[in-house]
Design an enzyme around this catalytic site. Structure first.
Site, PDB file in Angstrom:
ATOM      1  N   PHE A 101       0.832  -1.208   0.000  1.00 30.06           N
ATOM      2  CA  PHE A 101       0.000   0.000   0.000  1.00 30.06           C
ATOM      3  C   PHE A 101       0.861   1.249   0.000  1.00 30.06           C
ATOM      4  O   PHE A 101       0.415   2.329   0.376  1.00 30.06           O
ATOM      5  CB  PHE A 101      -0.867   0.030   1.277  1.00 30.06           C
ATOM      6  CG  PHE A 101      -1.678  -1.203   1.445  1.00 30.06           C
ATOM      7  CD1 PHE A 101      -2.824  -1.401   0.702  1.00 30.06           C
ATOM      8  CD2 PHE A 101      -1.276  -2.191   2.331  1.00 30.06           C
ATOM      9  CE1 PHE A 101      -3.573  -2.559   0.840  1.00 30.06           C
ATOM     10  CE2 PHE A 101      -2.015  -3.343   2.475  1.00 30.06           C
ATOM     11  CZ  PHE A 101      -3.161  -3.531   1.733  1.00 30.06           C
ATOM     12  N   ASP A 210       5.958  -9.304  11.804  1.00 28.77           N
ATOM     13  CA  ASP A 210       6.436  -9.588  10.441  1.00 28.77           C
ATOM     14  C   ASP A 210       7.953  -9.452  10.380  1.00 28.77           C
ATOM     15  O   ASP A 210       8.491  -8.888   9.422  1.00 28.77           O
ATOM     16  CB  ASP A 210       5.744  -8.653   9.436  1.00 28.77           C
ATOM     17  CG  ASP A 210       5.862  -9.167   7.995  1.00 28.77           C
ATOM     18  OD1 ASP A 210       6.107 -10.384   7.812  1.00 28.77           O
ATOM     19  OD2 ASP A 210       5.722  -8.356   7.059  1.00 28.77           O
ATOM     20  N   LYS A 212      11.500 -10.375   9.502  1.00 30.85           N
ATOM     21  CA  LYS A 212      12.156 -11.179   8.478  1.00 30.85           C
ATOM     22  C   LYS A 212      13.338 -10.354   7.978  1.00 30.85           C
ATOM     23  O   LYS A 212      13.379  -9.128   8.209  1.00 30.85           O
ATOM     24  CB  LYS A 212      11.204 -11.531   7.330  1.00 30.85           C
ATOM     25  CG  LYS A 212      10.513 -10.348   6.697  1.00 30.85           C
ATOM     26  CD  LYS A 212       9.503 -10.803   5.665  1.00 30.85           C
ATOM     27  CE  LYS A 212       8.679  -9.636   5.156  1.00 30.85           C
ATOM     28  NZ  LYS A 212       7.676 -10.019   4.166  1.00 30.85           N
ATOM     29  N   ASN A 215      13.015  -6.867   6.449  1.00 34.89           N
ATOM     30  CA  ASN A 215      12.557  -5.745   7.281  1.00 34.89           C
ATOM     31  C   ASN A 215      13.628  -5.296   8.267  1.00 34.89           C
ATOM     32  O   ASN A 215      13.343  -4.550   9.204  1.00 34.89           O
ATOM     33  CB  ASN A 215      11.273  -6.133   8.024  1.00 34.89           C
ATOM     34  CG  ASN A 215      10.084  -6.201   7.078  1.00 34.89           C
ATOM     35  OD1 ASN A 215      10.121  -5.602   6.011  1.00 34.89           O
ATOM     36  ND2 ASN A 215       9.054  -6.941   7.443  1.00 34.89           N
ATOM     37  N   ASP A 231       9.192  -1.509   9.118  1.00 32.91           N
ATOM     38  CA  ASP A 231       7.935  -2.050   8.610  1.00 32.91           C
ATOM     39  C   ASP A 231       6.996  -2.549   9.713  1.00 32.91           C
ATOM     40  O   ASP A 231       6.950  -3.747  10.021  1.00 32.91           O
ATOM     41  CB  ASP A 231       8.209  -3.168   7.588  1.00 32.91           C
ATOM     42  CG  ASP A 231       6.973  -3.441   6.739  1.00 32.91           C
ATOM     43  OD1 ASP A 231       5.922  -2.843   7.019  1.00 32.91           O
ATOM     44  OD2 ASP A 231       7.054  -4.253   5.803  1.00 32.91           O
ATOM     45  N   THR A 246       4.429 -13.468   7.359  1.00 35.73           N
ATOM     46  CA  THR A 246       4.981 -14.086   6.153  1.00 35.73           C
ATOM     47  C   THR A 246       5.160 -15.571   6.470  1.00 35.73           C
ATOM     48  O   THR A 246       5.812 -15.909   7.465  1.00 35.73           O
ATOM     49  CB  THR A 246       6.311 -13.404   5.799  1.00 35.73           C
ATOM     50  OG1 THR A 246       6.052 -12.010   5.615  1.00 35.73           O
ATOM     51  CG2 THR A 246       6.924 -13.991   4.530  1.00 35.73           C
TER      52      THR A 246
HETATM   53  N1  LIG Z   1      13.330   4.288   6.031  1.00 38.02           N
HETATM   54  C1  LIG Z   1      13.710   3.617   4.956  1.00 38.02           C
HETATM   55  N2  LIG Z   1      14.924   3.826   4.410  1.00 38.02           N
HETATM   56  C2  LIG Z   1      15.305   3.140   3.301  1.00 38.02           C
HETATM   57  N3  LIG Z   1      14.552   2.224   2.671  1.00 38.02           N
HETATM   58  C3  LIG Z   1      13.320   1.991   3.160  1.00 38.02           C
HETATM   59  C4  LIG Z   1      12.844   2.659   4.324  1.00 38.02           C
HETATM   60  N4  LIG Z   1      11.587   2.203   4.589  1.00 38.02           N
HETATM   61  C5  LIG Z   1      11.314   1.291   3.643  1.00 38.02           C
HETATM   62  N5  LIG Z   1      12.346   1.153   2.779  1.00 38.02           N
HETATM   63  C6  LIG Z   1      12.409   0.265   1.614  1.00 38.02           C
HETATM   64  O1  LIG Z   1      11.345   0.621   0.739  1.00 38.02           O
HETATM   65  C7  LIG Z   1      10.782  -0.544   0.156  1.00 38.02           C
HETATM   66  C8  LIG Z   1       9.264  -0.550   0.393  1.00 38.02           C
HETATM   67  O2  LIG Z   1       9.053  -0.669   1.784  1.00 38.02           O
HETATM   68  P1  LIG Z   1       7.614  -0.751   2.438  1.00 38.02           P
HETATM   69  O3  LIG Z   1       7.802  -0.846   3.911  1.00 38.02           O
HETATM   70  O4  LIG Z   1       6.758   0.339   1.910  1.00 38.02           O
HETATM   71  O5  LIG Z   1       6.948  -2.021   1.866  1.00 38.02           O
HETATM   72  P2  LIG Z   1       7.383  -3.518   2.018  1.00 38.02           P
HETATM   73  O6  LIG Z   1       7.570  -3.822   3.438  1.00 38.02           O
HETATM   74  O7  LIG Z   1       8.525  -3.754   1.100  1.00 38.02           O
HETATM   75  O8  LIG Z   1       6.130  -4.283   1.448  1.00 38.02           O
HETATM   76  P3  LIG Z   1       4.795  -4.640   2.217  1.00 38.02           P
HETATM   77  O9  LIG Z   1       4.053  -3.384   2.438  1.00 38.02           O
HETATM   78  O10 LIG Z   1       4.117  -5.551   1.273  1.00 38.02           O
HETATM   79  O11 LIG Z   1       5.214  -5.293   3.488  1.00 38.02           O
HETATM   80  C9  LIG Z   1      11.510  -1.730   0.772  1.00 38.02           C
HETATM   81  O12 LIG Z   1      12.502  -2.138  -0.130  1.00 38.02           O
HETATM   82  C10 LIG Z   1      12.140  -1.177   2.008  1.00 38.02           C
HETATM   83  O13 LIG Z   1      13.359  -1.828   2.329  1.00 38.02           O
END
Ligand SMILES: Nc1ncnc2c1ncn2[C@@H]1O[C@H](COP(=O)(O)OP(=O)(O)OP(=O)(O)O)[C@@H](O)[C@H]1O
Length: 387
Positions: A101, A210, A212, A215, A231, A246
């Site tokens: 999302f 979650d 893993k 994250n 996350d 997961t």
């Molecule tokens: N603060 C941050 N700094 C650098 N990269 C980030 C940061 N937060 C998230 N990311 C990266 O951005 C991408 C998207 O992260 P996001 O948390 O939106 O979704 P996700 O965890 O990958 O997917 P889902 O929502 O399905 O769990 C990932 O590759 C994550 O490692």
């Protein structure tokens, strides 16, 4: 949040081990004496066909121009989606990634030039709203060097923008692969930081749900970087009963739909410790039914490489995180005091586990990316995450 429907979310299958495979390909090329420029090692070269049979390429300067052009086009596209009140304060630099999302972009604060990440979440649909609410509820309460820090939030009816600390050091397993040398001592160093973050969350009454390797991010690329737990879209306060997470990391009590506590995170940390030390998964099966069966039976083994080279103390640590009965699992505070972690594996051999870990990760990723490719062809909205 409404995690009880086992609904499959779109998008998650694109990430995870795929990024580690990219690093592995790049890393083995670098080791084999291929002097491709380093910037390719972090990235963008990807389908297995391009690795086997590279296309005829334009000169480097033209390639760079093309890349820059594409990047600018992408950034312009994302800028359009951002509320002007956000872009008035933050200059959007690049897309980092996407979640179910969310979109995460690298930004620069216009006044201070400091870099941050902005996670933009779509909150019109109830699912996105719930995930966002869970994440915000946690982020607004936390302040710990091993937990991602929220800087500020912009909330609008359709979108929420979370300004976060920017993590530039990559995911936990990417680092294990890219450093070329990895011992039990290195594993304890990483796990200590994760345990410190998770222990802090548990003391606040937060269960991550979650955990893993994807994250868990390094704050910067340097060897002394701290690790950050990120996350919190599935995080909860107190004990709960909803089935989410997961699959490979889910604790038996979650799968059995029993009420559960933060001990589920400790199970996931047992799975993570197993992966970090071996590059393989304790519980894995193409069939979800068989996977769940092996988890609820607690059926895993220390067979195959590099387990004969891993100390009994390290195995003891994992075993104490993976008992079926959550009441007997180590808590985060106990895990950080386990002799293997507390002594930083002082009594273990300093054997380099890197080769076996990389090989196992590579084998696993090529299996899962071929599965992923065929399932993407069958359905572009498949996912590995249950919520
Ligand atoms: N603060 C941050 N700094 C650098 N990269 C980030 C940061 N937060 C998230 N990311 C990266 O951005 C991408 C998207 O992260 P996001 O948390 O939106 O979704 P996700 O965890 O990958 O997917 P889902 O929502 O399905 O769990 C990932 O590759 C994550 O490692």
């Amino acid at each position: 949040m409404g995690c009880g429907t086992s609904k499959e979310l779109p998008g998650a299958s694109k990430k995870g081990y795929a990024s580690v495979v990219q690093s592995l390909v790049a890393f083995s090329k670098a080791r084999d004496g291929n002097d491709e420029p380093k910037k390719r090692a972090r990235g963008t070269w990807f389908s297995s066909s391009s690795v086997k049979d590279p296309p005829i390429q334009a000169p480097i300067s033209q390639q760079q121009e093309l890349k820059d052009g594409r990047q600018q086009h992408k950034v312009a596209k994302y800028k359009d989606k951002f509320d002007p009140r956000v872009t008035a304060r933050y200059d959007i630099k690049a897309l980092i990634g996407r979640g179910s999302f969310s979109r995460v972009v690298r930004v620069e604060h216009r006044a201070t030039r400091q870099p941050f990440a902005i996670k933009m979440m779509e909150v019109e649909a109830p699912e996105g709203r719930e995930v966002c609410a869970s994440e915000l509820a946690v982020l607004q309460r936390v302040n710990h060097s091993n937990v991602i820090q929220l800087i500020e939030v912009f909330q609008f009816p359709q979108r929420v923008y979370m300004v976060l600390e920017l993590a530039t050091g990559g995911e936990l397993l990417e680092r294990v692969v890219s450093r070329g040398h990895f011992t039990e001592r290195d594993a304890t160093q990483a796990l200590r930081m994760v345990l410190a973050g998770v222990g802090y969350l548990h003391n606040l009454g937060v269960t991550h749900r979650d955990l893993k390797p994807e994250n868990i991010l390094y704050y910067h690329p340097g060897a002394d970087s701290r690790l950050l737990v990120t996350d919190f879209g599935l995080a909860s306060f107190g004990s709960t009963k909803t089935t989410c997470g997961t699959p490979e990391y889910m604790a038996p009590e979650v799968l059995l739909r029993k009420p559960y506590t933060c001990a589920v995170d400790m199970w996931a940390l047992g799975v993570i410790a197993y992966i970090v030390l071996s590059g393989s998964m304790p519980f894995e099966d193409d069939s979800r039914t068989r996977l769940y069966r092996s988890i609820v039976r607690g059926k895993y083994s220390f067979h195959g490489e590099p387990w004969p080279s891993v100390s009994n103390l390290a195995k003891d640590f994992i075993q104490r995180l993976l008992p079926l009965d959550p009441a007997t699992r180590l808590t985060a505070d106990q895990a950080i005091r386990h002799p293997w972690v507390a002594t930083m594996a002082a009594s273990s051999s300093m054997r380099n586990l890197h080769r076996s870990i990389s090989r196992n990760l590579r084998q696993r990723t090529s299996r899962s990316s071929s599965r992923c490719l065929s399932s993407t062809a069958a359905s572009s909205s498949s996912s590995n995450k249950l919520t």
